[in-house]
Design an enzyme around this catalytic site. Structure first.
Site, PDB file in Angstrom:
ATOM      1  CG  ASN A 290      -1.735   1.169   1.269  1.00  0.00           C
ATOM      2  OD1 ASN A 290      -1.832   2.130   0.470  1.00  0.00           O
ATOM      3  ND2 ASN A 290      -2.617   1.240   2.267  1.00  0.00           N
TER       4      ASN A 290
ATOM      5  NE  ARG B 275      -5.937   1.891  -0.657  1.00  0.00           N
ATOM      6  CZ  ARG B 275      -5.691   3.091  -0.100  1.00  0.00           C
ATOM      7  NH1 ARG B 275      -4.619   3.446   0.588  1.00  0.00           N
ATOM      8  NH2 ARG B 275      -6.752   3.577   0.065  1.00  0.00           N
TER       9      ARG B 275
ATOM     10  CG  HIS C 273     -12.950   4.319   1.920  1.00  0.00           C
ATOM     11  ND1 HIS C 273     -13.693   5.580   2.362  1.00  0.00           N
ATOM     12  CD2 HIS C 273     -11.943   4.524   2.360  1.00  0.00           C
ATOM     13  CE1 HIS C 273     -12.778   6.524   3.185  1.00  0.00           C
ATOM     14  NE2 HIS C 273     -11.685   5.925   2.931  1.00  0.00           N
TER      15      HIS C 273
ATOM     16  NE  ARG D 230      -9.928  13.587   3.222  1.00  0.00           N
ATOM     17  CZ  ARG D 230      -9.853  12.060   3.082  1.00  0.00           C
ATOM     18  NH1 ARG D 230     -10.459  11.763   1.865  1.00  0.00           N
ATOM     19  NH2 ARG D 230      -9.395  11.374   3.634  1.00  0.00           N
TER      20      ARG D 230
ATOM     21  CD  GLU E 201      -9.151  -0.621   3.033  1.00  0.00           C
ATOM     22  OE1 GLU E 201      -8.506  -0.324   4.350  1.00  0.00           O
ATOM     23  OE2 GLU E 201      -9.342   0.429   2.458  1.00  0.00           O
TER      24      GLU E 201
END
Ligand code: AMP
Length: 392
Positions: A7, A84, A173, A234, A378
């Site tokens: 990742n 990923r 996601h 955010r 994940e």
């Protein structure tokens, strides 16, 4: 199969080696401050204690080289590498076996996620060059949302521009939503094709997905991961008119503006600078900070509204899943989000909800809608995809 899952972030490279049969992790670690000075390499293999060393990583190729050499030195065998990829753009609705064409497409869509796709492509390039016998598989964060219906993925902007520049809702996601929804069906003992699920991935970044029959039909993130809920730093969705107003008022250019929207907004801003971390916000609220309380309330309110919206979009809901840092750990936020939804058949079990970090049904036995806590994984999903594709 033993899969190295990589990742690569903008300044980090995290990895795990996972046996796809036993799901055991034989090695794990991270390279921090990649492309900066003062890098550190934290690693553990074969049950050894975690060690942190100072190593400079001028780029991501050096980072993956250090990881692969460390695995070799520790006798950790790998049979494939799963990567990923943050943005699969307009090409990838599924994971893929990497070849030159796949690599070129990952670079082609990089303008949609330049901080991620380029380092990820550099890592793949290194693996292809240095370990040509190892198969590489790419697993895209956007792939699960690729085939959302037109009504969910289209922006109300001029069609020719959207077509030409591939402007659509891509979501994020996706690997997490796919993993937890699959586990949800397994835990409920029902085929996923028969379930309507709302998956709430609530972490530092958050997104909600409507999953009907195993397929994502809507999600809260958009063209970029700036959309949807207010997140750690955010802003989430906001009226674009505010941008013009602020930019004119303070003579900001678009980079300044996006820096504010990405790094200085969200619950950090809502709490008037207390923190972007939900734990700090809960603590500050307990000590009387009203704005910290408002930040958490607004986040929870946003999630609750999306659950209602997605139940309406799917014509019902059988299960609601909470996952990621906040979803897996904050019993109070889960309870706050799910309470008030009794009208649509959601009834929580406060005691069962008093759990963290492990799979659990947290709704009452007579709740029409099952509510589940499912820790996301994940990395395991990427390893499983890699094994499935490599084995054909
Ligand atoms: P993630 O991005 O999935 O790693 O989630 C990170 C977020 O999870 C952090 O911002 C924390 O606010 C949140 N988190 C972790 N543990 C807890 C907890 N015990 N209570 C509330 N939030 C938590």
């Amino acid at each position: 199969m033993n899969v190295l899952v990589v990742n690569a972030g903008s300044s980090t490279l995290k990895y795990q080696v996972i046996d796809t049969k036993s799901h055991k992790v034989s090695a794990k670690g991270s390279c921090e401050r990649v492309c900066f000075t003062g890098g550190t390499f934290t690693h553990a293999a074969n049950g050894s204690k975690k060690v942190t060393e100072n190593i400079e990583f001028p780029d991501h190729k050096v980072a993956i080289e250090v990881v692969l050499k460390d695995l070799e030195a520790n006798g950790v065998k790998i049979e494939g590498i799963g990567h990923r990829i943050v943005q699969g753009g307009w090409y990838f609705g599924d994971s893929s076996l990497v070849d030159e064409d796949v690599l070129a497409k990952i670079r082609e869509v990089a303008p949609l996620a330049p901080l991620h796709n380029n380092p990820e492509a550099n890592v793949i390039e290194y693996c292809l060059e240095q370990y040509p016998d190892l198969p590489n598989v790419t697993v895209y964060d956007t792939a699960f949302h690729f085939n959302m219906p037109e009504v969910a993925k289209t922006y109300a902007l001029p069609k020719d521009v959207c077509d030409k520049l591939h402007i659509r809702k891509y979501g994020a996601h996706g690997t997490s939503h796919r993993y937890v929804s699959g586990r949800c069906a397994e835990l409920m003992g029902k085929p996923i094709e028969e379930l309507k699920i709302v998956s709430c991935h609530m972490g530092n970044g958050s997104s909600i997905a409507a999953i009907d029959g195993g397929k994502c039909v809507d999600t809260s993130m958009g063209f970029t991961p700036l959309a949807g809920l207010p997140m750690g730093t955010r802003s989430g969705d906001l009226d674009a008119g505010i941008l013009q107003y602020l930019m004119n008022k303070y003579q900001l250019n678009i980079d300044d503006m996006l820096n504010i929207l990405n790094k200085k907004s969200g619950v950090l801003a809502l709490s008037d600078g207390v923190s972007s971390d939900f734990r700090d916000l809960e603590n500050a609220h307990k000590e009387g900070n009203e704005r910290a309380g408002l930040a958490v309330d607004m986040f929870n309110y946003g999630v609750k509204k999306l659950i209602g919206a997605y139940a309406a979009a799917m014509g019902g809901v059988d299960a609601i899943i909470f996952t990621a840092g906040v979803g897996e750990n904050s019993a109070s936020q889960r309870l706050d989000i799910a309470s008030g939804l009794e009208f649509m058949g959601v009834k929580m079990d406060a005691e069962a909800n008093n759990v963290r970090g492990k799979e659990a049904v947290i709704s009452a036995a007579d709740s029409k809608v099952k509510v589940l806590l499912i820790p996301t994984n994940e990395e395991l999903m990427i390893a499983m995809d890699t094994a499935a594709i490599v084995k054909g």
